[in-house]
Design a protein around this motif. Structure first.
Motif, PDB file in Angstrom:
ATOM      1  N   GLU A  15      -4.634  -9.467  10.014  1.00 44.76           N
ATOM      2  CA  GLU A  15      -5.499  -9.421   9.417  1.00 44.76           C
ATOM      3  C   GLU A  15      -5.982  -9.655   8.087  1.00 44.76           C
ATOM      4  O   GLU A  15      -5.048  -8.269   7.596  1.00 44.76           O
ATOM      5  N   TRP A  16      -7.124 -10.193   7.583  1.00 38.84           N
ATOM      6  CA  TRP A  16      -7.301 -10.067   5.915  1.00 38.84           C
ATOM      7  C   TRP A  16      -8.663  -9.396   5.799  1.00 38.84           C
ATOM      8  O   TRP A  16      -9.846 -10.176   6.769  1.00 38.84           O
ATOM      9  N   ARG A  17      -8.810  -8.684   5.176  1.00 39.10           N
ATOM     10  CA  ARG A  17     -10.337  -8.206   4.971  1.00 39.10           C
ATOM     11  C   ARG A  17     -10.382  -7.895   3.193  1.00 39.10           C
ATOM     12  O   ARG A  17      -9.316  -8.218   2.202  1.00 39.10           O
ATOM     13  N   LYS A  18     -11.621  -8.343   3.143  1.00 39.65           N
ATOM     14  CA  LYS A  18     -12.264  -8.451   1.186  1.00 39.65           C
ATOM     15  C   LYS A  18     -13.306  -7.429   1.022  1.00 39.65           C
ATOM     16  O   LYS A  18     -13.797  -6.837   1.895  1.00 39.65           O
ATOM     17  N   THR A  36      -3.424  -6.726   6.548  1.00 35.29           N
ATOM     18  CA  THR A  36      -2.362  -5.729   8.006  1.00 35.29           C
ATOM     19  C   THR A  36      -1.637  -5.954   8.620  1.00 35.29           C
ATOM     20  O   THR A  36      -2.341  -7.165  10.174  1.00 35.29           O
ATOM     21  N   PRO A  37      -0.590  -6.164   8.382  1.00 35.96           N
ATOM     22  CA  PRO A  37       1.030  -7.415   9.080  1.00 35.96           C
ATOM     23  C   PRO A  37       0.124  -6.802  11.152  1.00 35.96           C
ATOM     24  O   PRO A  37       0.310  -7.297  11.937  1.00 35.96           O
ATOM     25  N   CYS A  95       1.068  -1.377   0.235  1.00 37.21           N
ATOM     26  CA  CYS A  95      -0.176  -0.291   0.017  1.00 37.21           C
ATOM     27  C   CYS A  95       1.151   1.451  -0.321  1.00 37.21           C
ATOM     28  O   CYS A  95       1.500   1.445   0.903  1.00 37.21           O
ATOM     29  N   PRO A  96       0.369   1.911  -0.742  1.00 36.91           N
ATOM     30  CA  PRO A  96       1.659   3.327  -0.788  1.00 36.91           C
ATOM     31  C   PRO A  96       0.576   3.801   0.096  1.00 36.91           C
ATOM     32  O   PRO A  96       2.280   5.602   0.321  1.00 36.91           O
ATOM     33  N   ILE A  97       0.044   4.260   1.731  1.00 36.19           N
ATOM     34  CA  ILE A  97      -0.570   5.584   1.999  1.00 36.19           C
ATOM     35  C   ILE A  97      -0.734   4.369   3.511  1.00 36.19           C
ATOM     36  O   ILE A  97      -0.450   5.108   3.872  1.00 36.19           O
ATOM     37  N   GLY A  98      -0.002   2.975   3.704  1.00 38.99           N
ATOM     38  CA  GLY A  98      -0.321   2.884   5.151  1.00 38.99           C
ATOM     39  C   GLY A  98       0.419   1.685   5.186  1.00 38.99           C
ATOM     40  O   GLY A  98       1.339   0.939   4.393  1.00 38.99           O
ATOM     41  N   ASN A  99       0.122   0.604   6.567  1.00 32.39           N
ATOM     42  CA  ASN A  99       0.379  -0.216   6.406  1.00 32.39           C
ATOM     43  C   ASN A  99       0.306  -1.794   5.958  1.00 32.39           C
ATOM     44  O   ASN A  99      -0.376  -2.153   7.229  1.00 32.39           O
TER      45      ASN A  99
END
Length: 683
Positions: free
Chosen positions: A66-69, A61-62, A31-35
């Motif tokens: 957590e994985w989100r769809k 999100t490390p 992601c260019p703006i977040g982790n």
């Protein structure tokens, strides 16, 4: 209108248990703006020959593991082998171009040429339609430099033969326009290829390696692995540079700009309006090949190992890959890797091996324990020597108290960082967030079987201590399926001999059958011999949709229903697209059937002799009248297929293909018997 737009862009967010399902040739982007990491699309071929293509969007999100769809009604179609690049501008965007799709039973296949933008803030997709854009393709690569998206290469396979590409395109993210860069014939540039590395650096874009196939008349296609390195040197104009405001052709190494608001559209080789940085000058672009000394260190020649960017160190990270030795038509020997390399992008470029550090803490602790034990043994012996002499005991009877430690043999083995190295594989999805490398999935082949992996790993590149398995693989590879060798593959002959002895012992049953060699306990590659195969290729499909040809001529490829419904017509068109590419059909069947994208004139020009012979058998006419009778038969056949052909064109238009590309695909004629597409997994 507002409500319709909101409904089309309503996004559903879902928390999922883990990484995406098993898949290959998806994209994994930092992601260019977040982790975060973004995973888009991909493909999976089941053991029963079914093809599954995806268009879902996942975010990892490390910090939370957590994985989100994210699901949106407006989104790109299911695809694989596409390209995605990230831009931090305007709150963060992901740009997607191209790719390929196959139906469930692989009887329909097409490439995409559509261009999409994903807004990271709203999680919504928008399609970017421009008159000028790159052609349909798969296996291409994109990189972002300044505010320009740079696209290069890939391949296009309409079912006749595979055509590899080496064209270069720029997309201005400020003006939202594509422009093609053309070079003089005398200028050097990379050869056509797909599946290469394409990374931005301060001076432009670095291109390395890739894969293509050589086609010789009368011979089978041979895969070629590439290991050349190029720098696409890009320079912004200085403030004093001036350029004419009128559009110019982009031949050579410079792209002239058009004033914003210019009404000139130009052609595919004309310049479009550029951003504020280039509105009064020229963007200088030139290919330069990076020469590597013959004695310079470099990874073994391989494919299926696209690098990812470690921005903090201006380094490309390469993991795994496969080395194919296409010795003959019956045997293909493959070496699968799980080693890690870094490529310094600046300067002249330099390769380095990135090996895990050997553990020191427990070794040092063990030495300290041994030293302490030795001192206690000496002290104990001195204290008890007099008593031993009086009792007449010898030295053999002396037994010092043993010191029990927690450093057992099992503990030493489980702490070995080499055991954390992921399985050998190619086409693994890589991304670097800050200083951490993430590896997801990939493909391993054994014999005629292909294993699509679904494990997920991370590695702190600034520490290089051990891989962390974030999700273990659910794929079961039988014992002995993966053969690993030692880290010293390129080392001395003695080490190689030892490895050979170990492998011989295993094959003779002398090894430990319970050892999981597929984990890569001390290895970085696996060697297998297998039959040449085109996994997931649409060639050689079942002809269940074909009818038996009657004695008086070929029957239609599919059942032609009168006044079919919209769904029935779509189903017939989908079936027709697949069957029309079947290479096992008879010559008469091929000549008498129009192709998708083919006009009546093209169809008759290709099959003129066939229809003339048919007309001659039905009448005694000769000369011009006979040709007219033949044309009438061809037109009758073409008109019977016209509704299906029009529906096929709709399907291809939805994939982003325009009329010109459909005609180009049909101009090559039907696929010849024995023609084969590329191995779609070497991308």
């Amino acid at each position: 209108m507002r409500k319709e737009w909101e409904q089309a862009h309503t996004v559903t967010e879902e928390l999922v248990e883990g990484p995406p399902s098993r898949r290959a040739n998806a994209t994994l982007v930092a992601c260019p703006i977040g982790n975060h990491l973004w995973c888009i699309g991909g493909e999976f071929f089941s053991e029963d020959g079914r093809a599954y293509f995806y268009n879902d969007v996942f975010r990892y999100t490390p910090d939370k593991d957590e994985w989100r769809k994210f699901v949106s009604p407006t989104c790109p179609g299911p695809r694989s082998a596409h390209a995605v690049v990230a831009s931090p501008a305007a709150g963060g965007k992901l740009f997607l171009f191209g790719g390929e799709f196959s139906s469930l039973h692989q009887n329909t296949f097409h490439h995409y040429r559509d261009f999409w933008c994903f807004d990271i803030t709203t999680h919504s997709w928008d399609r970017i339609d421009t008159k000028i854009r790159p052609s349909a393709r798969s296996g291409h690569r994109m990189a972002i430099w300044k505010h320009f998206i740079v696209l290069f290469g890939g391949f296009y396979d309409p079912g006749i033969t595979t055509r590899y590409l080496n064209d270069l395109w720029l997309f201005d993210t400020q003006e939202y326009k594509w422009k093609q860069v053309e070079f003089k014939e005398t200028e050097t540039k990379p050869s056509p290829r797909s599946g290469f590395s394409f990374l931005p650096c301060a001076d432009g874009i670095i291109l390395h390696g890739g894969y293509c196939k050589e086609f010789a008349k009368g011979k089978r296609p041979v895969g070629v692995m590439l290991d050349d390195t190029w720098l696409l040197k890009v320079a912004l104009p200085s403030a004093t540079d001036a350029a004419p405001a009128s559009p110019t052709t982009m031949k050579g190494t410079a792209i002239s700009s058009v004033k914003p608001g210019s009404k000139s559209q130009g052609t595919s080789s004309s310049s479009a309006a550029s951003g504020s940085h280039t509105s009064h000058g020229q963007l200088a672009i030139k290919w330069e090949r990076r020469k590597r000394p013959s004695d310079a260190y470099a990874p073994t020649l391989r494919s299926g190992c696209t690098m990812t960017l470690w921005a903090a160190k201006a380094t490309g990270i390469l993991f795994g890959g496969v080395t194919d030795e296409d010795t003959n038509e019956e045997t293909l020997e493959s070496v699968f890797w799980n080693d890690l390399y870094g490529y310094q992008l600046s300067g002249k470029g330099k390769w380095s091996s990135m090996s895990l550090k050997k553990p020191k803490e427990k070794g040092a602790k063990l030495k300290g324990v041994k030293k302490k034990q030795k001192g206690k043994d000496a002290k104990w012996k001195a204290q008890n020597s007099d008593a031993e002499e009086e009792e007449g005991g010898g030295d053999d009877d002396i037994r010092s108290p043993s010191i029990v430690t927690e450093l057992t043999t099992d503990d030493v083995h489980t702490s070995d960082p080499m055991l954390t190295i992921p399985l050998p594989r190619y086409n693994a999805m890589l991304a670097v967030l800050r200083n951490t490398l993430y590896i997801y999935g990939g493909i391993y082949e054994r014999g005629s079987r292909e294993y699509t992996l679904d494990d997920f790993h991370s590695l702190q590149l600034d520490k290089m201590e051990r891989y962390l398995c974030l999700k273990a693989s659910d794929v079961i590879i039988p014992d002995g399926e993966v053969e690993s060798s030692s880290d010293d593959y390129d080392g001395d002959d003695d080490d190689d001999d030892d490895d050979d002895d170990d492998m011989d012992d295993e094959s003779e049953g002398g090894g430990d059958s319970g050892t999981d060699r597929d984990v890569g306990e001390s290895g970085n590659f696996g060697v297998v011999q297998r039959e040449p195969m085109l996994v997931g290729n649409r060639e050689g499909m079942s002809r269940t949709a074909l009818q038996e040809a009657p004695p008086d001529g070929p029957a239609p490829l599919i059942e032609m229903e009168s006044n079919p419904s919209k769904d029935e017509l779509r189903s017939q068109a989908t079936a027709f697209m697949g069957v029309a590419k079947d290479t096992t059909r008879s010559v008469e069947d091929v000549q008498s059937t129009p192709l998708p994208g083919e006009t009546l004139a093209m169809f008759y020009a290709r099959s003129r002799e066939h229809w003339t012979q048919k007309a001659h058998g039905n009448s005694d006419n000769k000369g011009k009248q006979l040709r007219r009778d033949g044309f009438a038969l061809a037109q009758e056949r073409f008109d019977a297929y016209k509704p299906i052909l029009m529906e096929v064109e709709k399907i291809l238009q939805e994939a982003g293909l325009d009329e010109e590309e459909m005609r180009r695909g049909a101009a090559g004629g039907p696929p010849s018997a024995g023609a084969s597409g590329s191995s779609r997994n070497r991308r």
